[in-house]
Write a protein that holds these residues in place. Structure first.
Motif, short mmCIF file in Angstrom:
data_model
loop_
_atom_site.label_atom_id
_atom_site.label_comp_id
_atom_site.label_asym_id
_atom_site.label_seq_id
_atom_site.Cartn_x
_atom_site.Cartn_y
_atom_site.Cartn_z
N PHE A 172 31.37 -3.30 -40.75
CA PHE A 172 30.27 -2.86 -39.89
C PHE A 172 29.00 -3.64 -40.23
O PHE A 172 28.81 -4.06 -41.37
CB PHE A 172 30.01 -1.36 -40.06
N THR A 173 28.15 -3.81 -39.22
CA THR A 173 26.86 -4.48 -39.40
C THR A 173 25.75 -3.54 -38.98
O THR A 173 25.81 -2.92 -37.92
CB THR A 173 26.78 -5.77 -38.55
N ASP A 174 24.73 -3.43 -39.82
CA ASP A 174 23.56 -2.60 -39.51
C ASP A 174 22.72 -3.30 -38.45
O ASP A 174 22.13 -4.36 -38.71
CB ASP A 174 22.74 -2.37 -40.78
N VAL A 175 22.66 -2.72 -37.25
CA VAL A 175 21.91 -3.32 -36.14
C VAL A 175 20.74 -2.44 -35.73
O VAL A 175 20.22 -2.56 -34.62
CB VAL A 175 22.83 -3.58 -34.93
N SER A 176 20.30 -1.57 -36.63
CA SER A 176 19.27 -0.58 -36.29
C SER A 176 18.00 -1.22 -35.78
O SER A 176 17.44 -0.82 -34.75
CB SER A 176 18.95 0.28 -37.52
N LYS A 177 17.51 -2.22 -36.50
CA LYS A 177 16.23 -2.83 -36.14
C LYS A 177 16.31 -3.55 -34.81
O LYS A 177 15.45 -3.37 -33.93
CB LYS A 177 15.78 -3.79 -37.24
N GLN A 178 17.35 -4.37 -34.62
CA GLN A 178 17.45 -5.11 -33.37
C GLN A 178 17.74 -4.20 -32.18
O GLN A 178 17.46 -4.57 -31.03
CB GLN A 178 18.54 -6.18 -33.48
N MET A 179 18.24 -2.99 -32.45
CA MET A 179 18.51 -2.04 -31.37
C MET A 179 17.33 -1.10 -31.12
O MET A 179 17.42 -0.18 -30.32
CB MET A 179 19.76 -1.22 -31.69
N GLY A 180 16.21 -1.32 -31.81
CA GLY A 180 15.00 -0.53 -31.56
C GLY A 180 15.02 0.86 -32.14
O GLY A 180 14.27 1.74 -31.69
N LEU A 181 15.84 1.09 -33.17
CA LEU A 181 15.97 2.43 -33.74
C LEU A 181 15.28 2.57 -35.09
O LEU A 181 15.43 3.61 -35.75
CB LEU A 181 17.45 2.80 -33.88
N ASN A 182 14.55 1.55 -35.50
CA ASN A 182 13.84 1.63 -36.79
C ASN A 182 12.53 2.38 -36.60
O ASN A 182 11.44 1.85 -36.75
CB ASN A 182 13.61 0.24 -37.37
N LYS A 183 12.66 3.66 -36.26
CA LYS A 183 11.52 4.54 -36.00
C LYS A 183 11.54 5.70 -36.99
O LYS A 183 12.58 6.06 -37.55
CB LYS A 183 11.58 5.09 -34.57
N VAL A 184 10.38 6.32 -37.19
CA VAL A 184 10.30 7.51 -38.04
C VAL A 184 10.94 8.68 -37.29
O VAL A 184 10.43 9.11 -36.25
CB VAL A 184 8.83 7.83 -38.39
N VAL A 185 12.06 9.15 -37.79
CA VAL A 185 12.80 10.23 -37.13
C VAL A 185 13.04 11.39 -38.09
O VAL A 185 12.73 12.54 -37.79
CB VAL A 185 14.14 9.72 -36.55
N PHE A 186 13.65 11.12 -39.26
CA PHE A 186 13.97 12.16 -40.22
C PHE A 186 14.77 13.29 -39.55
O PHE A 186 14.35 14.44 -39.50
CB PHE A 186 12.70 12.73 -40.87
N ALA A 187 15.94 12.92 -39.05
CA ALA A 187 16.74 13.88 -38.28
C ALA A 187 17.39 14.92 -39.18
O ALA A 187 17.98 14.61 -40.21
CB ALA A 187 17.81 13.13 -37.49
N MET A 188 17.27 16.18 -38.77
CA MET A 188 18.04 17.27 -39.35
C MET A 188 19.22 17.64 -38.45
O MET A 188 20.12 18.38 -38.85
CB MET A 188 17.16 18.49 -39.56
N ALA A 189 19.18 17.16 -37.21
CA ALA A 189 20.24 17.43 -36.25
C ALA A 189 20.22 16.31 -35.22
O ALA A 189 19.24 15.57 -35.09
CB ALA A 189 20.02 18.78 -35.57
N GLY A 190 21.29 16.18 -34.47
CA GLY A 190 21.31 15.16 -33.43
C GLY A 190 22.61 15.18 -32.67
O GLY A 190 23.62 15.72 -33.13
N ASN A 191 22.57 14.58 -31.49
CA ASN A 191 23.77 14.46 -30.68
C ASN A 191 23.56 13.36 -29.65
O ASN A 191 22.46 12.81 -29.52
CB ASN A 191 24.13 15.79 -30.00
N PHE A 192 24.62 13.07 -28.91
CA PHE A 192 24.54 12.02 -27.90
C PHE A 192 25.11 12.51 -26.58
O PHE A 192 25.99 13.37 -26.53
CB PHE A 192 25.27 10.76 -28.37
N GLY A 193 24.57 11.96 -25.49
CA GLY A 193 25.02 12.28 -24.15
C GLY A 193 24.63 11.15 -23.23
O GLY A 193 24.30 10.05 -23.69
N ASP A 194 24.63 11.41 -21.94
CA ASP A 194 24.31 10.35 -20.97
C ASP A 194 23.38 10.95 -19.91
O ASP A 194 23.83 11.52 -18.92
CB ASP A 194 25.59 9.82 -20.35
#
Length: 749
Positions: free
Chosen positions: A513-535
């Motif tokens: 696996f390759t860490d693509v967080s920064k190039q995908m625009g996800l290097n933001k302050v989040v500090f998630a305690m929960a999360g999910n995905f949908g469309d």
């Protein structure tokens, strides 16, 4: 500050006696349901103990007894009492106590107390406005319109104090962030914020916008108020319409079962469902452990940092198919006492029956070491823990686990998130010596580079047919700093040491696996305690929603939504979507609750304490475009009945371009479970060329050609003809605004 009380040894003995009593339950002839109710009631009694760091109510009683009434001299316990008053939801008393401390200490010695007094004022303002006079805009960042406080005393006093704090310490970024938020609550951001303290652009939208969602939880009957907990959205009474099940953190907190009335409303039928007395629950998932076609529920309880008070049981609730549940924990062999925040159900040995991997949370310097468990289904309603034989009995500060087939070999693997070290990727090598054989491939896969993470899941964000991994770092270089400090750093475009960010690991198709967080625009302050995905826009690419926060009140940062931009990048659409609630987020689930092909988002909100409880939100999707969709309910035959782990591939032509969408049957991410009915967007495609299903366990492949979109289908393994399911489209209607203290809302504007 937590002081050491003297009841710990006695409490440990109580827990030991409780565990011993549980072993003898079956001999006493007690039903599993009655046993669990009794155990949870005893847990509630034991939980109310001054030695318990998660019971400020008990600590408050003990501390108050040591402080003389109307004392004219400062006692260090006064600050602790004020903190405990805030945690227990007595904001007005907390304010008075802090004010008294400031008076007794004088202007110089009281400087460290001022930020505490300011946050107490802010919480008082939130209680008066956002809780007691709640509306769909309450606490939604950036605060505007109906979210602006009508009762402005709390925020006004907080502003005065924060300005005094910043005058003494201009580099206090946490106070600077909270000052800007306080001005927002009064409708004074940015114009009225003193220029030297302004954090510019907090209300500025990103380049890509979505249509705003509307919080309609109170309108449809889902406005449950509680602390951190879980949520499941699924059909528990087999009528085809999704219901909502919620849980809350501590023993004594009630679970709630909201049944879909098929008219755009829900009714709380907790008592009728058999859940009365089944309390607590930090997280939970749906399953079908006995392959009877009725959805069951598994509830996890406990926190590692609570020491012996975190030794709480899980519950297996058998679904009876009619919206009622029966506890079968004891008879199933799943009764244990350890802190657990999560579990994942999958058919790990490909025998057509669902097993469960249960995480255990051993806190650093904790009370005891707790190994994770792998309960293998015995096909008779019971389970056997095979974690040691399967080499997955991990021990650590483990926060989440998710199952997926990362190498597409037909065997379900495990990704495990931990806060005290590097994460784990466990590859399923098949059966060896009668047990599932997991091999830790964290280092060769590159996953070991990720550490201190929390929520996690497998999903195919770029639709290349290979499962990727998402997790979120939830630690900081400066652990004593509240999350508001890091939010201020981000607002000022200063480096945040890449802590608290979403981490996206792209599957390289070769076991790495390759860490693509920064190039995908996800290097933001989040500090998630929960999360999910949908469309949210039915383009076939999964979008993200995170519940954020930490236990302290100063960690007041918005929950975050990201739109997937065709698998190329993610856009932060928190502001335009109007889903950035500032209250702490748990229990996130995307679901088409109206049967209209649009996914709404449910978020269970609230922190660890009664004073940090909040009203849940249902963010209703207005529809982002005219994209098409398909909804698939899979029923296994050789596969497990719920078809969990089965792989769906849709192939279609959109605007002359042939493309595919991949989805696995599961309940989504961490701290929140979505319907097992898979809701899949297909963009502008007018027809689905092929639906391909690879059934879990057996790996049998079925194809269905030329399927029309925008319909609900039930597909049974081995049956070549999908069943069309006719469901009513539902409408959620807005209720009239609630009067403020008897005064019509319109007259207050």
């Amino acid at each position: 500050m937590i002081i050491n009380f003297t009841r710990t040894r006695k409490t440990i003995a109580q827990f030991a006696l409780l565990s011993a009593a549980v072993v003898a339950i079956s001999a006493c002839g007690e039903s599993s349901q009655d046993a669990m109710v009794r155990i949870l009631k005893q847990q509630e009694v034991n939980f109310y103990n001054p030695s318990n760091p998660a019971s400020p109510e008990a600590q408050l009683v003990a501390v108050s007894s040591d402080i003389k009434p109307a004392s004219t001299e400062y006692n260090p316990l006064m600050a602790l009492k004020a903190d405990l008053l805030l945690k227990t939801g007595h904001e007005a008393e907390a304010v008075k106590t802090y004010e008294n401390i400031v008076k007794l200490l004088g202007p110089v010695l009281s400087k460290p107390i001022l930020p505490k007094l300011a946050i107490a004022y802010m919480r008082l303002g939130e209680r008066t406005n956002c809780m007691l006079n709640h509306n769909g805009s309450s606490c939604v960042f950036p605060i505007k319109d109906n979210g602006v406080h009508l009762q402005q005393t709390g925020s006004t006093d907080a502003i005065n104090i924060y300005q005094e704090v910043l005058k003494n310490d201009p580099d206090d970024l946490s106070s600077r962030w909270l000052l800007n938020i306080a001005y927002m609550t009064l409708g004074g951001y940015p114009a009225k914020v003193p220029p030297q303290y302004l954090l510019p652009g907090l209300d500025a939208d990103t380049g890509y916008k979505v249509k705003p969602f509307a919080d309609m939880a109170p309108d449809v009957g889902l406005n449950v108020s509680g602390k951190a907990g879980g949520v499941i959205i699924d059909d528990f009474n087999n009528d085809g319409y999704p219901d909502v099940l919620t849980s809350s953190l501590n023993p004594g907190d009630h679970m709630h079962y909201f049944q879909n009335n098929q008219d755009g409303t829900f009714s709380d039928r907790t008592k009728e469902s058999g859940l009365a007395g089944i309390t607590g629950g930090l997280n939970m998932q749906q399953t079908d452990y006995n392959n009877d076609g009725n959805l069951d529920v598994f509830v996890e309880r406990g926190h590692g940092f609570k020491n012996e008070f975190g030794e709480q049981p899980a519950s297996l609730l058998r679904g009876n198919g009619d919206g009622t549940f029966t506890d079968v924990t004891t008879e199933s062999g799943l009764l244990f006492f350890k802190p657990s925040e999560g579990a994942v159900w999958a058919d790990f040995n490909n025998d057509g029956w669902l097993d469960v991997f249960v995480i255990a949370e051993t806190a650093p310097n904790g009370f005891k070491r707790y190994p994770c468990s792998l309960y293998i289904n015995n096909h008779d309603g019971t389970f056997t823990d095979m974690a040691a034989q399967s080499h997955c009995d991990l021990v650590g500060f483990i926060k989440a686990a998710t199952a997926g087939d990362f190498n597409n070999d037909g065997k379900m693997d495990l990704f495990v998130s931990r806060m005290d070290g590097t994460d784990h990727l466990l590859e399923n090598k098949g059966i060896k010596n009668g047990a599932v054989d997991f091999e830790d491939v964290s280092v060769p896969s590159g996953v070991a580079k990720v550490s201190n993470s929390s929520v996690s899941w497998f999903f195919d964000y770029d639709n290349d047919g290979w499962p990727d991994i998402l997790t979120c770092n939830n630690n900081t270089v400066n652990p004593d700093k509240p999350l508001s400090y890091f939010a201020a750093l981000e607002a000022l475009n200063k480096p945040t040491a890449d802590r608290g960010n979403v981490i996206l690991l792209r599957n390289n198709h070769n076991g790495t696996f390759t860490d693509v967080s920064k190039q995908m625009g996800l290097n933001k302050v989040v500090f998630a305690m929960a999360g999910n995905f949908g469309d949210i826009d039915n383009d076939g690419y999964p979008d993200l929603y995170f519940g954020t926060g930490r236990h302290d009140f100063e960690s007041l940062i918005p929950n975050k939504m990201f739109r997937n931009m065709g698998g190329k990048t993610f856009a932060d659409v928190t502001i335009s979507s109007r889903t950035g609630n500032l209250q702490k987020g748990h229990g996130v689930a995307f679901a088409d609750l109206r049967n209209v092909g649009k996914q709404d988002v449910f978020s269970e909100l609230g922190g660890a304490y009664n004073g940090d409880s909040y009203i849940s939100s249902l963010y209703v999707n207005p529809g982002q475009n005219s994209n098409n969709w398909i909804s698939l309910k899979l029923v296994g035959d050789k596969a497990n009945k719920a078809a969990i782990g089965s792989r769906i591939k849709l192939t279609f032509t959109e605007n002359g371009i042939k493309r595919g969408v991949y989805k696995n049957v599961n309940s989504g991410g961490s701290f929140g479970s979505e319907p097992l009915r898979q809701e899949i967007g297909i963009g502008q495609a007018k027809s689905i060329d092929e639906i391909e299903i690879t059934w879990a366990g057996s790996q049998i492949v079925q194809q269905f050609k030329n399927t029309l979109p925008d319909q609900f289908l039930k597909i049974t393994e081995g049956d070549d003809t999908p069943e069309i399911v006719n469901l009513k489209k539902l409408t959620f209607k807005k209720k009239p605004a609630t009067p403020y203290c008897g005064i019509p809302m319109a007259s207050l504007r």
